[in-house]
Design a protein around this motif. Sequence first.
Motif, PDB file in Angstrom:
ATOM      1  N   ILE A  49      -3.175  -6.469   3.226  1.00 46.73           N
ATOM      2  CA  ILE A  49      -4.064  -5.424   2.720  1.00 46.73           C
ATOM      3  C   ILE A  49      -4.541  -4.602   3.911  1.00 46.73           C
ATOM      4  O   ILE A  49      -5.002  -5.145   4.915  1.00 46.73           O
ATOM      5  CB  ILE A  49      -5.270  -6.030   1.979  1.00 46.73           C
ATOM      6  CG1 ILE A  49      -4.785  -6.842   0.776  1.00 46.73           C
ATOM      7  CG2 ILE A  49      -6.241  -4.938   1.557  1.00 46.73           C
ATOM      8  CD1 ILE A  49      -5.872  -7.662   0.116  1.00 46.73           C
ATOM      9  N   ASP A  51      -6.655  -0.765   4.574  1.00 51.77           N
ATOM     10  CA  ASP A  51      -7.357   0.387   3.983  1.00 51.77           C
ATOM     11  C   ASP A  51      -7.554   0.222   2.482  1.00 51.77           C
ATOM     12  O   ASP A  51      -7.303   1.136   1.688  1.00 51.77           O
ATOM     13  CB  ASP A  51      -6.615   1.692   4.284  1.00 51.77           C
ATOM     14  CG  ASP A  51      -6.547   1.992   5.769  1.00 51.77           C
ATOM     15  OD1 ASP A  51      -7.541   1.706   6.482  1.00 51.77           O
ATOM     16  OD2 ASP A  51      -5.501   2.498   6.223  1.00 51.77           O
ATOM     17  N   LYS A  52      -7.946  -0.986   2.084  1.00 51.89           N
ATOM     18  CA  LYS A  52      -8.291  -1.307   0.693  1.00 51.89           C
ATOM     19  C   LYS A  52      -7.118  -1.214  -0.287  1.00 51.89           C
ATOM     20  O   LYS A  52      -7.312  -1.077  -1.485  1.00 51.89           O
ATOM     21  CB  LYS A  52      -9.442  -0.424   0.200  1.00 51.89           C
ATOM     22  CG  LYS A  52     -10.700  -0.561   1.014  1.00 51.89           C
ATOM     23  CD  LYS A  52     -11.781   0.347   0.489  1.00 51.89           C
ATOM     24  CE  LYS A  52     -13.008   0.275   1.382  1.00 51.89           C
ATOM     25  NZ  LYS A  52     -14.056   1.180   0.918  1.00 51.89           N
ATOM     26  N   GLN A  53      -5.887  -1.316   0.233  1.00 50.17           N
ATOM     27  CA  GLN A  53      -4.738  -1.307  -0.665  1.00 50.17           C
ATOM     28  C   GLN A  53      -3.624  -2.188  -0.093  1.00 50.17           C
ATOM     29  O   GLN A  53      -3.652  -2.547   1.078  1.00 50.17           O
ATOM     30  CB  GLN A  53      -4.227   0.106  -0.894  1.00 50.17           C
ATOM     31  CG  GLN A  53      -3.749   0.809   0.355  1.00 50.17           C
ATOM     32  CD  GLN A  53      -3.364   2.253   0.080  1.00 50.17           C
ATOM     33  OE1 GLN A  53      -3.532   2.748  -1.020  1.00 50.17           O
ATOM     34  NE2 GLN A  53      -2.836   2.930   1.071  1.00 50.17           N
TER      35      GLN A  53
END
Length: 73
Positions: A49, A51-53
């Motif tokens: 993961i 940057d939140k993705q």
Amino acid sequence: MTDHVYKTIELTGTSTDGVEAAINNAVARASETLHNLRWFEVTAVRGEIADKQVAHWQVSLKVGFTLDDNPDG
């Protein structure tokens, strides 16, 4: 139907494009040095993961291949 003996190895393929691409990468790379590849079994799916993705997929798999016949019997 002929009886077979299989050898199995464990691989981990990676891809930024998803699980299927990671599997295909592992199988394609293994096929460069192994032959008689017959099947695979996914044993684990992980990812990175950032940057939140989901940024990267990692797929561990067992790959089975048949052993060469011994021409000397």
